[in-house]
Design a protein around this motif. Structure first.
Motif, PDB file in Angstrom:
ATOM      1  N   VAL A 366      55.880  24.790  86.230  1.00 48.14           N
ATOM      2  CA  VAL A 366      54.778  24.194  85.589  1.00 48.14           C
ATOM      3  C   VAL A 366      54.997  23.288  84.404  1.00 48.14           C
ATOM      4  O   VAL A 366      55.862  23.507  83.523  1.00 48.14           O
ATOM      5  CB  VAL A 366      53.674  25.306  85.086  1.00 48.14           C
ATOM      6  N   ALA A 367      54.742  22.001  84.654  1.00 52.46           N
ATOM      7  CA  ALA A 367      55.182  20.899  83.683  1.00 52.46           C
ATOM      8  C   ALA A 367      53.869  20.624  82.794  1.00 52.46           C
ATOM      9  O   ALA A 367      52.952  21.229  82.934  1.00 52.46           O
ATOM     10  CB  ALA A 367      55.471  19.449  84.195  1.00 52.46           C
ATOM     11  N   LYS A 368      54.443  20.047  81.661  1.00 51.08           N
ATOM     12  CA  LYS A 368      53.480  19.648  80.583  1.00 51.08           C
ATOM     13  C   LYS A 368      52.670  20.878  79.810  1.00 51.08           C
ATOM     14  O   LYS A 368      51.181  20.905  79.543  1.00 51.08           O
ATOM     15  CB  LYS A 368      52.487  18.750  81.048  1.00 51.08           C
ATOM     16  N   VAL A 369      53.646  21.887  79.825  1.00 49.39           N
ATOM     17  CA  VAL A 369      52.947  23.132  79.035  1.00 49.39           C
ATOM     18  C   VAL A 369      53.766  23.051  77.639  1.00 49.39           C
ATOM     19  O   VAL A 369      55.028  22.957  77.442  1.00 49.39           O
ATOM     20  CB  VAL A 369      53.052  24.347  79.898  1.00 49.39           C
ATOM     21  N   VAL A 393      57.429  20.444  74.907  1.00 50.15           N
ATOM     22  CA  VAL A 393      56.533  20.521  76.064  1.00 50.15           C
ATOM     23  C   VAL A 393      57.488  20.461  77.186  1.00 50.15           C
ATOM     24  O   VAL A 393      58.820  19.897  77.152  1.00 50.15           O
ATOM     25  CB  VAL A 393      55.602  19.023  76.121  1.00 50.15           C
ATOM     26  N   THR A 394      57.198  21.302  78.259  1.00 52.78           N
ATOM     27  CA  THR A 394      58.158  21.380  79.469  1.00 52.78           C
ATOM     28  C   THR A 394      58.172  20.363  80.340  1.00 52.78           C
ATOM     29  O   THR A 394      57.114  19.390  80.413  1.00 52.78           O
ATOM     30  CB  THR A 394      57.678  22.581  80.332  1.00 52.78           C
ATOM     31  N   ASN A 395      59.388  19.825  80.938  1.00 53.76           N
ATOM     32  CA  ASN A 395      59.313  18.569  81.678  1.00 53.76           C
ATOM     33  C   ASN A 395      58.906  18.933  83.067  1.00 53.76           C
ATOM     34  O   ASN A 395      58.316  19.783  83.531  1.00 53.76           O
ATOM     35  CB  ASN A 395      61.129  18.309  81.637  1.00 53.76           C
ATOM     36  N   SER A 396      59.421  17.851  83.850  1.00 49.06           N
ATOM     37  CA  SER A 396      58.814  17.941  85.441  1.00 49.06           C
ATOM     38  C   SER A 396      59.464  19.352  86.067  1.00 49.06           C
ATOM     39  O   SER A 396      58.762  19.661  87.116  1.00 49.06           O
ATOM     40  CB  SER A 396      59.333  16.612  86.072  1.00 49.06           C
TER      41      SER A 396
END
Length: 603
Positions: A366-369, A393-396
Motif C-alpha cells: 500500500v503506497a501513500k500511507v 510516507v510509503t513509496n510505490s
C-alpha cells in the motif's frame, strides 16, 4: 484542584456570527501572509502532507485555544518597566521570563537546526494563543507556572477522544489526556517531544523554558524551513490542525514581528475568548427552506378557519454514498522490509536504517500511507536532526524508510517502533543496540626510548593513539598498568609507578579516555630504587592493547684511559719500589766504604 484553562464564555448565535465576521476581517488586515489562503496566489494546502501529525491531534491533541486577535494598531515603543500602560501596549508586551524563554529556545534551535529558521516571535504567537503567555506571565523565577495550566479532558465530548496515556503523571487525569502547560502539549506528545530548556535535569511541560524549547523542536522537525510560507503553514497546522488556528497564530506572529517589549511577570493581559466558547451553538445556521415557483406559505381561505397545513411530501430515504477508502483504510498489517541488525558504537551513526512495508490483508503493498517511527526506551539515540520520532510516507512499493539513527552516549538496547498513522494496526518493534566506544589498534606516537635513573622520573610521558578499523577512536575508555612482564600481566610490586592526587604511589590507572583525536597521554612516570627492564600495559575497550618497555638503570660513569691512571703503579714511574741499581740500602762490594777494612799486608 488544578486550575482549568481560562474561562468558557457562552454567547448567542448573533454574537457568534459577529465574532466570526470580525475574526475574518481582522485576520485579513494583519499584513501579507496573515491568512493561509493569501500566499501570493498559491492555493492553501491543508491535507495529510501539510500536517503529518494531524491524525494524532498534533502537539495539543487539537485542544481549544484562545481566539483573541491582536490590536489593529502596530505595537507602541517599549514603555519603562513598571509604568502603567494601556491595553494596546500591554497586548504587545510579553512577560519578562516568558520572553526570555522564547528567545533562548530560538537561539538554541538556530545552533541545533539552523536550516529551520525558527523566529522567536512564532513561539510567542503560539504561546499567546495556547495559554495567553502562561496566563500573563504567572511563573516562578525558574519559569514554572505558579499553578498547572490544563486544557479540558479529551473525552470525545465536544473534543477529540484521547484516553489516558501517562497514568495521570502530567495532567493528573488517569482516564483521559489533557493538554498541559503554557504550550499545551498532550502527555503522549510530551513524552517524546519534551526538552530540558533550563538545564535543571527535568523535562517539565509546566516550565516555560522546557515547553518553549520542546515547541521549537516540534516545529522544526521534518526538515521544514520556517522562512518559507508553505513550511511555516505546515508546522503551525501540525501543532493544531485547524485553519482558524493557523490564521490566528499568523496574525500574532505578524504583530510581534512589528515590535514588542518586555513587561514584568504577572502583568500580561489575559485573553477573553476561546475556540470552544461556542460549542453549544450550531456551527452553521440551518439552510432556509427551498422554494419553487407557485409554492410557498398557504394563504388562508376567507371563508374558512385556519388552513390545514399540507403534510410534507415524503421521499424514501436514500442511502448516503459510501465514504471512499483511503490507502490508510486498506492497511491490514506491517511487514519488515529487510532491516538488518541495528548496532552502533556510542556517538556513531547506525549504518542500517529501519524500513517497514504496509500491506493489505492479501499481502498487497500500500503506497501513500504515513508510518510513524518512534524511538522507545532509556536511550539518548535520535534520528537525524535530533528527534526521536519521524513520520514517513510509503513509496510505490509500500515501503517507508526511517531517517538514519544516531547513537548517543548511553549504551544498551532500545526499540524503534513503527505504527500506521490514523489506524489501530499492530506495530513493528525493531531492537537496536548501542555498544561502548572501542579501539582495535594502539600505537605510540613517539619511538623515543623511555629510560630513568633509580629514584628519578622519566623525562618523556607515554602517549598513544587509538584507532578502530582505521578511523580515529575518540572517547574510548582505557586502563594503564605496570605489569610484572609481558608473560605475566599482573600488577608489579616494584619498579616504575605513577602518583595519585595525593602523591601516593599507584601502578594501575583506570577511568582514562582518548581525546577527540584518539590520543591518550599518560601522567608522568617515576622510578623507585629498583633497576631493570619493566613493562607498561595499556588496554582499551574493544580489545586493543600495547606493551611499552621502560628501563631503569644507574647513570653511566666515564672510564679513564690506562696512560692517565695514576692509581695503577707503573714499573718505570714507581719510586716506591727501589730498583737494584738505585738501592743504597743494600751494600755494593765496590762502593761500600763502610765495611770492615781488609787487612793490609804491610800492617
Amino acid at each position: 484542584m488544578a486550575a482549568q484553562f481560562g474561562r468558557r464564555l457562552r454567547k448567542g448565535a448573533a454574537t457568534t456570527a459577529v465574532a466570526a465576521l470580525a475574526v475574518a476581517a481582522l485576520s485579513a488586515s494583519q499584513g501579507p501572509g496573515a491568512m493561509a489562503g493569501d500566499q501570493s496566489g498559491r492555493p492553501v494546502t491543508t491535507g495529510a502532507d501539510t500536517a503529518p501529525d494531524a491524525a494524532a491531534g498534533g502537539a495539543t491533541g487539537n485542544s481549544p485555544y484562545y481566539t483573541d486577535l491582536p490590536p489593529l494598531n502596530s505595537p507602541n515603543p517599549s514603555p519603562t518597566i513598571g509604568t502603567p500602560v494601556s491595553k494596546g501596549p500591554t497586548e504587545s508586551g510579553i512577560p519578562a521570563t516568558v520572553l526570555d524563554a522564547y528567545k533562548k529556545a530560538a537561539s538554541e534551535l538556530q545552533s541545533a537546526k539552523p536550516g529551520c529558521n525558527l523566529p522567536w516571535q512564532l513561539l510567542a504567537a503560539i504561546g499567546k494563543v495556547e495559554s495567553g503567555q502562561a496566563r500573563g506571565g504567572a511563573v516562578s523565577a525558574d519559569g514554572t507556572t505558579t499553578s498547572p495550566i490544563l486544557g479540558p479532558q479529551l473525552d470525545g465530548n465536544g473534543f477529540a477522544l484521547i484516553k489516558d496515556t501517562d497514568n495521570g503523571a502530567y495532567d493528573g487525569n488517569s482516564a483521559y489526556d489533557q493538554a498541559v502547560g503554557p504550550m499545551q502539549f498532550i502527555p503522549s506528545t510530551w513524552e517524546w517531544a519534551g526538552r530540558d530548556g533550563n538545564a535543571d535535569g527535568k523535562k517539565d511541560p509546566n516550565n516555560i523554558y522546557d515547553a518553549a524549547l520542546a515547541a521549537g523542536h516540534y516545529l522544526c522537525r521534518f526538515g521544514w524551513d520556517l522562512s518559507t510560507q508553505a513550511d511555516l503553514d505546515r508546522a503551525i497546522l501540525s501543532y493544531n490542525h485547524s485553519q482558524d488556528y493557523l490564521n490566528t497564530v499568523l496574525s500574532w506572529l505578524d504583530y510581534y514581528r512589528k515590535g514588542t517589549h518586555e513587561i514584568p511577570d504577572g502583568t500580561g493581559s489575559l485573553p477573553d475568548s476561546r475556540s470552544d466558547d461556542y460549542d453549544t451553538v450550531s456551527p452553521q445556521p440551518s439552510p432556509p427552506a427551498s422554494h419553487t415557483p407557485g409554492s410557498g406559505t398557504q394563504k388562508p381561505d376567507p371563508g374558512k378557519g385556519s388552513p390545514t397545513p399540507k403534510p410534507p411530501a415524503t421521499t424514501p430515504p436514500s442511502t448516503p454514498p459510501a465514504k471512499p477508502q483511503t490507502p490508510t483504510d486498506t492497511v491490514h498489517h506491517l511487514e519488515d522490509a529487510g532491516t538488518a541488525a541495528l548496532t552502533a558504537q556510542a556517538g556513531d551513526a547506525f549504518t542500517e536504517k529501519v524500513s517497514a512495508r504496509a500491506e493489505t490483508k492479501a499481502g498487497v503493498a500500500v503506497a501513500k500511507v504515513r508510518l510513524r517511527f518512534t524511538i522507545v526506551g532509556a536511550t539518548d539515540a535520535t534520528f537525524t536532526g535530533g528527534e526521536n520520532v519521524a513520520t514517513v510516507v510509503t513509496n510505490s512499493t509500500g515501503v517507508a524508510v526511517a531517517p538514519a539513527l544516531k547513537a548517543g552516549e548511553k549504551t544498551g538496547d532500545f526499540t524503534v517502533r513503527v505504527t500506521v498513522v490514523g489506524r489501530s494496526v499492530t506495530g513493528l518493534d525493531y531492537k537496536a543496540t548501542v555498544s561502548e566506544r572501542a579501539a582495535d589498534v594502539l600505537t605510540r606516537t613517539s619511538d623515543t626510548a623511555l629510560t630513568c635513573t633509580p629514584g628519578g622520573e622519566f623525562a618523556d610521558q607515554v602517549e598513544v593513539k587509538a584507532t578502530y578499523k582505521g578511523a580515529v577512536a575518540d572517547k574510548v575508555a582505557a586502563t594503564a598498568t605496570l605489569i610484572k612482564s609481558a608473560l605475566d600481566p599482573t600488577q608489579a610490586e616494584n619498579g616504575p609507578y605513577f602518583k595519585d592526587a595525593d602523591g601516593k604511589t599507584v601502578r594501575t590507572l583506570t577511568g582514562l579516555e582518548t581525546d577527540a583525536n584518539g590520543v591518550l597521554k599518560l601522567p608522568k612516570l617515576y622510578a623507585d630504587d629498583t633497576t631493570g627492564t619493566f613493562m607498561l600495559r595499556i588496554e582499551t575497550a574493544g580489545g586493543a592493547a600495547l606493551n611499552v618497555q621502560l628501563t631503569v638503570a644507574a647513570a653511566e660513569t666515564s672510564s679513564p684511559s690506562p696512560s692517565a691512571d695514576t692509581s695503577s703503579p707503573s714499573p718505570s714511574a714507581d719510586t716506591s719500589s727501589p730498583s737494584p741499581s738505585a738501592d743504597t740500602s743494600s751494600p755494593s762490594p765496590s762502593a761500600d766504604t763502610s765495611a770492615s777494612p781488609s787487612p793490609s799486608p804491610s800492617a
